[in-house]
Scaffold this active site. Structure first.
Site, PDB file in Angstrom:
ATOM      1  N   ARG A  59       0.845  -1.199   0.000  1.00 36.12           N
ATOM      2  CA  ARG A  59       0.000   0.000   0.000  1.00 36.12           C
ATOM      3  C   ARG A  59       0.886   1.257   0.000  1.00 36.12           C
ATOM      4  NH1 ARG A  59      -2.708   0.040   4.799  1.00 36.12           N
ATOM      5  NH2 ARG A  59      -1.925   2.030   5.519  1.00 36.12           N
ATOM      6  N   TYR A 113     -14.586  16.790 -17.586  1.00 39.34           N
ATOM      7  CA  TYR A 113     -15.133  15.436 -17.670  1.00 39.34           C
ATOM      8  C   TYR A 113     -16.250  15.317 -16.611  1.00 39.34           C
ATOM      9  CZ  TYR A 113     -15.214  10.363 -16.940  1.00 39.34           C
ATOM     10  OH  TYR A 113     -15.598   9.066 -16.789  1.00 39.34           O
ATOM     11  N   LYS A 211      -6.194   5.916 -20.629  1.00 40.23           N
ATOM     12  CA  LYS A 211      -6.314   6.494 -21.971  1.00 40.23           C
ATOM     13  C   LYS A 211      -5.009   6.323 -22.754  1.00 40.23           C
ATOM     14  CE  LYS A 211     -10.473   7.800 -20.695  1.00 40.23           C
ATOM     15  NZ  LYS A 211     -10.576   7.389 -19.297  1.00 40.23           N
TER      16      LYS A 211
HETATM   17  C1  LIG Z   1     -10.250  13.839 -19.153  1.00 43.53           C
HETATM   18  C2  LIG Z   1     -10.514  12.681 -18.240  1.00 43.53           C
HETATM   19  N1  LIG Z   1     -10.026  12.724 -16.990  1.00 43.53           N
HETATM   20  C3  LIG Z   1     -10.233  11.716 -16.117  1.00 43.53           C
HETATM   21  C4  LIG Z   1     -10.949  10.603 -16.482  1.00 43.53           C
HETATM   22  C5  LIG Z   1     -11.178   9.514 -15.466  1.00 43.53           C
HETATM   23  O1  LIG Z   1     -10.322   8.451 -15.701  1.00 43.53           O
HETATM   24  P1  LIG Z   1     -10.633   6.955 -15.204  1.00 43.53           P
HETATM   25  O2  LIG Z   1     -11.776   6.456 -16.001  1.00 43.53           O
HETATM   26  O3  LIG Z   1      -9.341   6.244 -15.434  1.00 43.53           O
HETATM   27  O4  LIG Z   1     -10.982   7.049 -13.746  1.00 43.53           O
HETATM   28  C6  LIG Z   1     -11.473  10.509 -17.771  1.00 43.53           C
HETATM   29  C7  LIG Z   1     -12.245   9.309 -18.170  1.00 43.53           C
HETATM   30  O5  LIG Z   1     -12.842   9.248 -19.216  1.00 43.53           O
HETATM   31  C8  LIG Z   1     -11.253  11.582 -18.672  1.00 43.53           C
HETATM   32  O6  LIG Z   1     -11.748  11.563 -19.923  1.00 43.53           O
END
Ligand SMILES: Cc1ncc(COP(=O)(O)O)c(C=O)c1O
Length: 396
Positions: A59, A113, A211
């Site tokens: 952890r 987002y 991503k």
């Molecule tokens: C710009 C952006 N930030 C953060 C996230 C969140 O990432 P995660 O799905 O890995 O938690 C996303 C998810 O689509 C995103 O498009």
């Protein structure tokens, strides 16, 4: 070293300090152990007391995660990084770190987002943290909002989701720093090949590793990259909260990152071609893409982004696109995958109104410019002619 070289080499090939002269794996293995022992309890005591480097409990840290963290730290020219179990988890911890020892108030970009907006309004605000939204492309409004609300933290995306607006990060960092607040940037859409927020004055940045950095649609993860000031706070929060990424996910991400610069170049050149093609299609009302000279933030984009590298995301609006028509268009795609993520090798298409911005009230969505006819395409690394042919038959 240039970023393409760092992506291939950084973080790997750590010799075992306890076995001088032993073999060194060329790439970092997956360490699944949850805990570690030493030859003497005195040695473990020094490691637990952090007087000596080493691992004691996963952890806290783990050699596979440490390799990933070193790799992304070097790509972003940061001081340290913390790998987390998702992008959302990374954003949450970064905001907590920014607000530690600062006023419990955040000024956030109004275009974010959807889950990030929900984190602000549904988790942090009910806990007593003040949240104020602002148009991140309006410097005067930002100055005013910061002067009025005296936030501990300013949060923005380097390229906003899904309308691809770009705030002037250098100026925003200046204003934020002058007010004693911390600037936290979500750099997921840009990746460090296009933009490195710490070089523009940010204190911390986050990525959804899910991503472009992971890149293959097979891993969920997030990472925070911090300057020196916030590194210890983040590590200490992590030891207590436990947002840790699993070592298998960490390994997959390291593997993905080795080719990320190569993939990004192809993503960007394909996206540029697709955006140009869509702009001249009679069924398309509007195309949002960073290379467009008529983009509302074109001057800032020209200053912040390298020539020809404008990202993989193309957001466009169909003429008179009702929800039913949009579903019909998306269901007609044969190559482009209908999926809620982005940044994978394959092209993906998403309807923000039912996915990334589902939790946002319809009226608020309209105000944000996320109309019913809007669709977000993440252009993959396939042959661009095949992507265009698929869009063409689906639009027809
Ligand atoms: C710009 C952006 N930030 C953060 C996230 C969140 O990432 P995660 O799905 O890995 O938690 C996303 C998810 O689509 C995103 O498009």
């Amino acid at each position: 070293m240039k970023i393409e070289t760092k992506a291939v080499h950084s973080g790997d090939r750590k010799p075992d300090p306890d076995k001088p002269g032993a073999f060194i794996p060329v790439t970092t293995p997956i360490y699944t152990a949850s805990t570690y022992i030493y030859e003497s309890t005195a040695h473990l005591d020094r490691v637990l007391g952090r007087e000596e480097p080493g691992y004691c409990y996963s952890r806290y840290d783990n050699p596979t995660n440490a390799a990933l963290e070193e790799l992304v730290t070097s790509l972003e020219n940061g001081h340290s990084a913390l790998a987390c179990s998702s992008g959302m988890n990374a954003i949450h911890i970064a905001l907590l770190a920014a607000l530690t020892d600062r006023r419990k108030s955040i000024v956030a970009a109004s275009a974010l987002y959807g889950a990030t907006t929900s984190l602000m309004t549904k988790v942090l605000e009910p806990l007593g943290i003040e949240i104020n939204f602002v148009d991140i492309c309006d410097l005067e409004a930002i100055r005013q909002k910061i002067a009025d609300s005296k936030p501990g933290c300013v949060f923005m995306e380097s390229i906003s989701n899904p309308l691809l607006r770009v705030g002037d990060m250098d100026r925003i960092a200046e204003i934020t720093r002058a007010a004693g607040a911390a600037l936290v940037v979500d750099n997921t859409f840009a990746t460090p090949l296009l933009l490195r927020p710490l070089e523009h004055g940010a204190h911390m940045l986050v990525h959804s590793l899910t991503k472009f950095l992971g890149g293959h649609g097979d891993v969920l993860g997030g990472i925070i990259i911090a300057d020196q000031e916030h590194s210890e706070t983040i590590r200490s929060l992590a030891r207590t909260i436990g947002p840790v990424l699993g070592p298998f996910e960490s390994y997959l991400t390291i593997r993905g990152i080795k080719t990320f610069a190569l993939r990004m170049e192809r993503h960007c050149s394909n996206a540029c071609r697709v955006a140009t093609w869509l702009s001249s299609h009679p069924g398309v009302a509007r195309v949002h893409y960073l290379a467009d000279p008529a983009h509302p933030d074109a001057a800032v984009i020209q200053r912040l982004f390298p020539d020809g590298l404008y990202g993989a995301i193309v957001t466009f609006e169909l003429k008179n696109g009702t929800k039913e028509e949009m579903f019909r268009f998306m269901d007609s795609l044969k190559l482009v995958v209908r999926a809620t993520s982005l940044g994978d090798v394959h092209s993906t298409v998403l309807y923000p109104a039912i996915a990334s911005h589902r939790e946002v009230a319809p009226k608020q969505r309209e105000r944000m410019g996320i109309h019913d006819g809007l669709v977000r395409l993440c252009v993959g690394i396939e042959a661009v002619d095949d992507i265009i042919a698929d869009l063409e038959q689906a639009l027809a």
